[in-house]
Design an enzyme around this catalytic site. Structure first.
Site, short mmCIF file in Angstrom:
data_model
loop_
_atom_site.label_atom_id
_atom_site.label_comp_id
_atom_site.label_asym_id
_atom_site.label_seq_id
_atom_site.Cartn_x
_atom_site.Cartn_y
_atom_site.Cartn_z
N ALA A 41 0.90 -1.28 -0.06
CA ALA A 41 0.27 -0.22 0.10
C ALA A 41 0.97 1.15 -0.12
CB ALA A 41 -0.72 0.09 1.20
N LYS A 42 0.34 2.28 -0.39
CA LYS A 42 1.06 3.69 -0.37
C LYS A 42 0.14 4.78 -0.09
CE LYS A 42 5.49 4.81 -0.50
NZ LYS A 42 6.65 4.17 0.11
N GLY A 43 0.69 5.91 0.40
CA GLY A 43 -0.18 7.07 0.55
C GLY A 43 0.42 8.36 0.27
#
Length: 424
Positions: free
Chosen positions: A113-115
């Site tokens: 995941a990444k933000g």
């Protein structure tokens, strides 16, 4: 019959486009699992959020934020949050996908995941930065959690921002949830060794890479692009092993010294607003000349897409250690391979950070914390076991380390997908 379409059509030379090309190159090595390969080209979930805050002057500003969960077949999503004025959904998609590959490459029980938030944090006061962080955390709170998706620091984010994220999530769920983020301050459930972990992983994999190509680290010339947490720590460790750091580039410019830069003096100066170019122990050169500096080892530890085809043709490096995510475009990768330059890819080279993040997450759940020596021993063992397995795969199939890393990781990801099946 599946159409060959990606979740988002990539723009030319974009991080997402680079990732898709990397996936295409590994499909021939996946055997029967190749039937699931479209899974790798489609993020599981992408969330775009509005982040409105009241600024110190009373005006209301809006920032765009993202959280992308690429694949969670092997476990909860794991990946950092970056604050940068150039953040885009496509970039965050690619970063989340590289996290999927990275966690699988070192065999951690995570997905990717990444933000990110499209904001320049240097233009915000501390109060405004806290407001942005807390509002963003509240907006993505519907998909993150200690068992679902665990953010961490990335570009322009740090332990303080992780503390605000942890506190915001905890207040919203009604109880302290230390495991919702990693990279926290030590007294809030952070782990010893986390700050230096990514740079240490670059050094550990680089030391093995140098050994394999017969490059003596004593006296080896190293050029480092990006001199934040990752680049500076890796540089320190290589210098301790006898190497010379001959060039450093950060956001302020490029500084060189063919006899080696004095890191004990450079690093404190580089951490100030004035940056590396204010250091008097070297010569300042134009940024585009960084790639011409004679070196044995090149460490790109800044942002994506830095090693282009033209730069790949120029470099004198025998070994490239990808401290950043996606720093080499596919065309440049091919050129480096043709020139006999060994590239230790990002998805194994910089995996030290997520490995110690895993240690932090485990320690938070057990409320039992390890000392730094134990963490470093465990980190080195995991990194070396993963790298050796990847190297064996590369030798077996006569492929690059990057393709071998993807072969190992994607097999694990798609095996999990196949064995779990489709629901409903």
């Amino acid at each position: 019959m599946s159409e060959n379409l990606s979740f988002v059509s990539p723009t030319p030379n974009s991080p997402w486009g680079t990732y898709l090309q990397q996936v295409d190159r590994v499909i021939p090595y996946l055997g029967d699992l190749a039937r699931w390969s479209e899974t790798l080209k489609r993020p599981k979930r992408a969330l775009i959020v509005d982040v409105p805050i009241e600024m110190d002057d009373g005006t209301v500003a809006h920032f765009e934020g993202y959280r992308v969960q690429h694949n969670m077949s092997r476990g909860p999503g794991k990946g950092g949050v970056r604050f940068h004025p150039d953040v885009t959904l496509e970039e965050v998609m690619a970063l989340s996908a590289w996290m999927t590959v990275k966690t699988a490459a070192v065999n951690l029980p995570y997905g990717g995941a990444k933000g990110g938030i499209r904001v320049d944090p240097k233009k915000l006061s501390l109060q405004e930065l806290e407001k942005v962080t807390r509002r963003y955390t509240s907006e993505i709170g519907i998909i993150i959690g200690p068992h679902t998706d665990i953010p961490a620091p990335d570009v322009n984010t740090n332990a303080q921002i992780m503390a605000w994220m942890m506190d915001t999530y905890s207040m919203n769920v009604g109880g302290t949830a230390t495991g919702v983020v990693t990279g926290k301050p030590l007294h809030l459930g952070g782990s010893l060794g986390r700050v230096k972990a990514t740079g240490r992983g670059v050094f550990v994999t680089g030391r093995e890479g140098a050994r394999r190509i017969g490059l003596d680290l004593r006296g080896a010339r190293i050029a480092v692009q990006g001199f934040g947490n990752v680049g500076s720590v890796a540089a320190e460790l290589f210098a301790e092993a006898g190497a010379k750091i001959v060039a450093v580039q950060d956001h302020t410019g490029t500084i060189v010294n063919e006899n080696g830069l004095d890191l004990s003096k450079l690093i404190p100066i580089a951490r100030t607003v004035a940056g590396a170019v204010s250091f008097k122990g070297g010569d300042v050169i134009p940024n585009d000349k960084f790639w011409d500096v004679p070196c044995d080892i090149l460490i790109p530890a800044a942002l994506e897409g830095q090693i282009t085809a033209e730069r790949a043709k120029k470099t004198t490096a025998k070994l490239v250690l990808e401290g950043a995510n996606g720093p080499t475009v596919p065309e440049a990768d091919d050129i480096l391979a043709e020139r006999g330059v060994l590239v230790v890819p990002d998805v194994i080279c910089n995996a030290g950070g997520v490995t110690v993040s895993y240690f932090e997450w485990v320690q938070d759940f057990s409320s039992f914390f390890w000392d730094e020596d134990e963490i470093n021993v465990r980190l080195d063992r995991i990194m070396m076991n993963a790298l050796n397995h990847i190297w064996d795969t590369a030798d077996k199939h006569k492929i690059t380390l990057r393709t071998a890393t993807y072969a190992v990781a994607c097999e694990r990801i798609l095996m999990a997908r196949q064995e779990r099946g489709l629901y409903p």
